[in-house]
Write an enzyme that holds these catalytic residues in place. Structure first.
Site, PDB file in Angstrom:
ATOM      1  N   GLN A  76       0.834  -1.209   0.000  1.00  0.00           N
ATOM      2  CA  GLN A  76       0.000   0.000   0.000  1.00  0.00           C
ATOM      3  C   GLN A  76       0.870   1.261   0.000  1.00  0.00           C
ATOM      4  OE1 GLN A  76      -3.238   0.815  -0.142  1.00  0.00           O
ATOM      5  NE2 GLN A  76      -3.997  -1.272  -0.367  1.00  0.00           N
ATOM      6  N   SER A  77       1.972   1.207  -0.718  1.00  0.00           N
ATOM      7  CA  SER A  77       2.978   2.262  -0.664  1.00  0.00           C
ATOM      8  C   SER A  77       2.482   3.609  -1.195  1.00  0.00           C
ATOM      9  CB  SER A  77       4.208   1.832  -1.461  1.00  0.00           C
ATOM     10  OG  SER A  77       5.106   2.904  -1.615  1.00  0.00           O
ATOM     11  N   ASN A  78       2.520   4.632  -0.329  1.00  0.00           N
ATOM     12  CA  ASN A  78       2.241   6.001  -0.769  1.00  0.00           C
ATOM     13  C   ASN A  78       3.322   6.487  -1.730  1.00  0.00           C
ATOM     14  OD1 ASN A  78      -0.127   6.544   0.911  1.00  0.00           O
ATOM     15  ND2 ASN A  78       1.294   6.445   2.625  1.00  0.00           N
ATOM     16  N   CYS A  80       5.000   4.690  -3.867  1.00  0.00           N
ATOM     17  CA  CYS A  80       4.745   4.125  -5.198  1.00  0.00           C
ATOM     18  C   CYS A  80       3.622   4.873  -5.913  1.00  0.00           C
ATOM     19  CB  CYS A  80       4.407   2.635  -5.080  1.00  0.00           C
ATOM     20  SG  CYS A  80       5.843   1.582  -4.736  1.00  0.00           S
TER      21      CYS A  80
END
Length: 333
Positions: A76-78, A80
């Protein structure tokens, strides 16, 4: 500090606001005055702190004639999401390597940032097990794309290298200009400490300007001593890149690891409480992984009297609220 020597894309046109949080301050006893730096309102698809770092990283990629960006992060990388968003704006392809740090946490039909990856048109997603060699995975992807005639550029996780950390040294300068304009004396700054670029950049900026304002990092994954060494190493590299003459003292890097809980991205009761407190007193949305656990640390330290009465504390809000929608069960218990 001179940032004109580095390639930079000007994604940020105006400083993000510094706002008082009187209702939250009162809810926590009213002895400490809390303020927030609203980097959650930075431009980009749903905002967040990585835009500051990407001004420098993507500019460096474009100067090197890259047509493809490769980066990595958690499922759930911000980081990325924002790297992909700015790649789209610049007409660059973007490929993501996602690390499943919690086994079984990646779901192709998930909400939050995972949904936004698809909506923004990511070129490919590769999911690897927790603990994988992420740089090795990105280099392997880059080699394959090079064979296809592409010119790839790798941005490390969190854009946390000396290039990306320039963004938060610049943020420190922006912050001090605002504080001077507001005639607001801040005694302490609290920031998330994860991939280290935000924390390191703020330490470098505040040290270089001789502000005397301590910066405390709230860890989101690692143990205190491990994280402090990572931040300190990056701070020294960033200072060297900027040409900062003043030495970065080791004791200027301070981390707290009591709020990590069972591990990175795993919800904690204190995080849930802090997210609800910010929402229900100041109508500010946090994220469950970074700003939520950092806020949990801030709340706990205020309650336990770690800040003297009358202290003015600035909370750096790094954004990430889209991830909330992948954690709804934690808030509906």
């Amino acid at each position: 500090m001179n940032f004109t020597r580095f390639p930079r894309r000007k994604y940020i046109q105006t400083p993000t606001a510094i706002e008082p949080m009187p209702a939250l301050s009162q809810a926590l006893g009213g002895k400490v005055n809390l303020f927030v730096k609203r980097d959650d309102q930075l431009p980009g698809a749903a905002g967040g702190n990585k835009t500051r770092k990407l001004e420098f990283c993507i500019a460096d990629a474009m100067e090197k004639k890259a047509d493809t960006i490769i980066t990595c992060g958690a499922v759930q990388s911000n980081h990325c999401r924002l790297t992909l968003a700015w790649a789209v704006k610049e007409g660059l392809d973007c490929h993501l390597i996602l690390e499943e740090r919690v086994k079984g946490s990646y779901k192709t039909d998930a909400s939050g940032n995972n949904f936004l990856f698809q909506l923004l048109g990511v070129k490919s997603i590769e999911v690897v097990p927790g603990g994988s060699d992420m740089m090795g995975a990105m280099e392997k992807k880059a080699a394959g794309l090079s064979e296809e005639g592409k010119t790839p550029y790798i941005i490390p996780g969190g854009a946390s290298n000396a290039i990306g950390a320039l963004g938060y040294a610049a943020c420190a300068a922006e912050t001090m200009t605002q504080l001077n304009d507001l005639h607001l004396n801040i005694d302490h700054i609290v920031v998330p400490s994860g991939s280290a670029g935000t924390h390191a950049g703020m330490v470098v900026g505040m040290t270089a300007m001789e502000t005397g304002i301590p910066v405390s990092g709230m860890n989101v994954s690692r143990e205190k001593m491990v994280q402090e060494e990572i931040v300190y190493k990056l701070a020294k590299e960033t200072a060297a890149k900027l040409g900062v003459k003043k030495e970065i003292p080791r004791d200027s890097v301070v981390c707290f690891d009591q709020y990590v809980g069972p591990g990175y991205s795993i919800p904690t009761d204190s995080m849930v409480e802090a997210v609800k407190l910010f929402a229900q007193t100041e109508a500010i949305l946090l994220d469950p992984v970074y700003s939520g656990k950092t806020a949990a640390g801030l709340v706990d330290r205020v309650r336990k009297g770690h800040f003297a009465p009358g202290t003015n504390v600035l909370f750096l809000h790094t954004g990430g609220s889209p991830a909330l929608y992948a954690y709804m069960d934690s808030f509906r218990k």
